[in-house]
Scaffold this motif. Sequence first.
Motif, short mmCIF file in Angstrom:
data_model
loop_
_atom_site.label_atom_id
_atom_site.label_comp_id
_atom_site.label_asym_id
_atom_site.label_seq_id
_atom_site.Cartn_x
_atom_site.Cartn_y
_atom_site.Cartn_z
N ILE A 2 17.47 -4.31 -10.44
CA ILE A 2 18.48 -5.08 -11.19
C ILE A 2 18.36 -6.56 -10.87
CG2 ILE A 2 20.96 -5.49 -11.43
CD1 ILE A 2 21.33 -2.45 -10.82
N ILE A 3 18.23 -6.90 -9.60
CA ILE A 3 18.18 -8.30 -9.17
C ILE A 3 16.98 -9.02 -9.78
CG2 ILE A 3 17.75 -9.80 -7.18
CD1 ILE A 3 19.49 -7.87 -5.53
N TYR A 4 15.82 -8.35 -9.77
CA TYR A 4 14.59 -9.00 -10.23
C TYR A 4 14.26 -8.73 -11.70
CZ TYR A 4 13.32 -10.53 -5.53
OH TYR A 4 13.29 -11.17 -4.30
N GLY A 5 15.01 -7.83 -12.33
CA GLY A 5 14.74 -7.52 -13.73
C GLY A 5 13.39 -6.86 -13.94
N LEU A 6 12.99 -6.04 -12.97
CA LEU A 6 11.73 -5.31 -13.05
C LEU A 6 12.03 -3.82 -12.90
CD1 LEU A 6 9.54 -7.54 -10.69
CD2 LEU A 6 9.42 -7.46 -13.19
N SER A 7 11.08 -3.00 -13.31
CA SER A 7 11.27 -1.56 -13.16
C SER A 7 11.19 -1.18 -11.69
CB SER A 7 10.19 -0.80 -13.94
OG SER A 7 8.92 -0.98 -13.33
N ALA A 8 11.79 -0.04 -11.36
CA ALA A 8 11.72 0.46 -9.99
C ALA A 8 10.27 0.69 -9.58
CB ALA A 8 12.52 1.75 -9.87
N GLU A 9 9.46 1.14 -10.52
CA GLU A 9 8.04 1.38 -10.23
C GLU A 9 7.33 0.10 -9.84
OE1 GLU A 9 9.57 4.75 -12.50
OE2 GLU A 9 9.67 2.58 -12.84
N GLU A 10 7.64 -0.99 -10.55
CA GLU A 10 7.02 -2.28 -10.22
C GLU A 10 7.47 -2.78 -8.84
OE1 GLU A 10 6.41 -4.99 -14.05
OE2 GLU A 10 8.36 -3.98 -14.09
N ILE A 11 8.76 -2.65 -8.56
CA ILE A 11 9.28 -3.07 -7.25
C ILE A 11 8.61 -2.26 -6.15
CG2 ILE A 11 11.31 -3.21 -5.77
CD1 ILE A 11 11.60 -5.19 -7.97
N ALA A 12 8.50 -0.94 -6.35
CA ALA A 12 7.88 -0.07 -5.36
C ALA A 12 6.44 -0.46 -5.11
CB ALA A 12 7.97 1.38 -5.82
N GLU A 13 5.70 -0.72 -6.18
CA GLU A 13 4.29 -1.06 -6.05
C GLU A 13 4.10 -2.39 -5.32
OE1 GLU A 13 0.30 -1.93 -8.80
OE2 GLU A 13 2.19 -1.38 -9.77
N ILE A 14 4.85 -3.40 -5.72
CA ILE A 14 4.70 -4.73 -5.12
C ILE A 14 5.09 -4.71 -3.65
CG2 ILE A 14 5.54 -7.11 -5.14
CD1 ILE A 14 5.85 -6.76 -8.24
N THR A 15 6.23 -4.08 -3.34
CA THR A 15 6.70 -4.09 -1.94
C THR A 15 5.81 -3.24 -1.05
OG1 THR A 15 8.32 -2.36 -2.47
CG2 THR A 15 9.09 -4.65 -2.49
N THR A 16 5.24 -2.17 -1.59
CA THR A 16 4.29 -1.38 -0.79
C THR A 16 3.01 -2.17 -0.53
OG1 THR A 16 5.11 0.83 -1.32
CG2 THR A 16 2.77 0.65 -0.87
N GLU A 17 2.53 -2.90 -1.54
CA GLU A 17 1.36 -3.76 -1.32
C GLU A 17 1.67 -4.84 -0.28
OE1 GLU A 17 -1.84 -3.45 -2.37
OE2 GLU A 17 -1.06 -1.50 -3.03
N ASN A 18 2.89 -5.36 -0.31
CA ASN A 18 3.29 -6.36 0.70
C ASN A 18 3.26 -5.75 2.10
OD1 ASN A 18 3.75 -8.10 -1.44
ND2 ASN A 18 5.98 -7.88 -1.41
N SER A 19 3.72 -4.50 2.20
CA SER A 19 3.70 -3.84 3.51
C SER A 19 2.27 -3.63 4.00
CB SER A 19 4.45 -2.51 3.45
OG SER A 19 3.71 -1.50 2.80
N LYS A 20 1.38 -3.35 3.08
CA LYS A 20 -0.04 -3.18 3.46
C LYS A 20 -0.64 -4.49 3.96
CE LYS A 20 -0.95 0.68 0.28
NZ LYS A 20 -1.66 1.11 -0.94
N ALA A 21 -0.20 -5.59 3.37
CA ALA A 21 -0.68 -6.89 3.81
C ALA A 21 -0.23 -7.20 5.24
CB ALA A 21 -0.20 -7.99 2.86
N VAL A 22 0.97 -6.73 5.58
CA VAL A 22 1.50 -6.97 6.93
C VAL A 22 0.86 -6.03 7.95
CG1 VAL A 22 3.55 -6.90 8.40
CG2 VAL A 22 3.72 -7.83 6.10
N PHE A 23 0.91 -4.73 7.65
CA PHE A 23 0.51 -3.72 8.65
C PHE A 23 -0.97 -3.39 8.61
CE2 PHE A 23 5.10 -2.56 7.95
CZ PHE A 23 5.55 -2.88 9.22
N LYS A 24 -1.69 -3.90 7.61
CA LYS A 24 -3.14 -3.68 7.49
C LYS A 24 -3.48 -2.21 7.27
CE LYS A 24 -3.39 -8.07 8.58
NZ LYS A 24 -3.28 -9.06 7.47
N ILE A 25 -2.58 -1.49 6.62
CA ILE A 25 -2.86 -0.10 6.30
C ILE A 25 -2.02 0.31 5.08
CG2 ILE A 25 -1.07 0.83 7.84
CD1 ILE A 25 -3.03 3.18 8.37
#
Length: 255
Positions: free
Chosen positions: A232-255
């Motif tokens: 709701i906040i970003y005006g994006l689908s839940a799928e898009e939020i999930a994908e972007i934030t998971t990719e962000n987590s991979k960038a941090v944790f390297k996995i």
Amino acid sequence: MNITDTHTHLYSEAFDEDRNEIINRAIELGITRFFIPAIDSTYTNAMFQLEMDFPKHIFLMMGLHPTHVKSNFMDELKHVEDMLAARKFYAVGEIGIDLYWDKSTLEIQKEAFKYQIRLAKQYKLPIVIHCREAFDEIFEVLEGEKSDDLFGIFHCFTGDFEQAHRAISFNMKLGIGGVATFKNGKIDTFLNQIDLKHIVLETDSPYLSPVPYRGKRNESSYIIKVLEKLSIIYGLSAEEIAEITTENSKAVFKI
């Protein structure tokens, strides 16, 4: 969807009666990666057992939580150091400063925080920061330790817009959880001004349950409510939020 819970205490005694059930419930919803912060040495074996039980889904951190920085903190830091030398972890955390419960330990909390930041740099690991009523003190330490190899997550971010940008300036992602769903949480009022590339999702379960579960035991499956709020906040689908934030987590944790 592939969703990542970047901060969940699944070894907590709060889950002793139904741990496998709540983990499997989350996995069925697409929450397949659980990053597990440490508290102190008394929980290490429980963390290892969790990893053995769900080896494809559990990723462990090692660290000393600021509220557990007591008179024996050097012994606890030795445990952290020994563990990091002995095996693979994905972050040093959760570490930081907490002045809500005990202001008298500020100096040793700062000492422990700095010590663990340096361990993280040594092992080229991210840090996961716990901050409660201590933004100024946290930023002071980060300023002193600022470097290209300082990076990580500002867990359970509850600051204002300026503090968000300052945290990001230290190569930190913002860990967003149940607070984003609270009426008085405030971060929802400016979060859409923060690029989603700086955001990761978390629950901090069993704590900080999102609405409508506020006041009850939190669990990783409730991250869906955080995901819906960010959609709701970003005006994006839940799928898009999930994908972007998971990719962000991979960038941090390297996995």
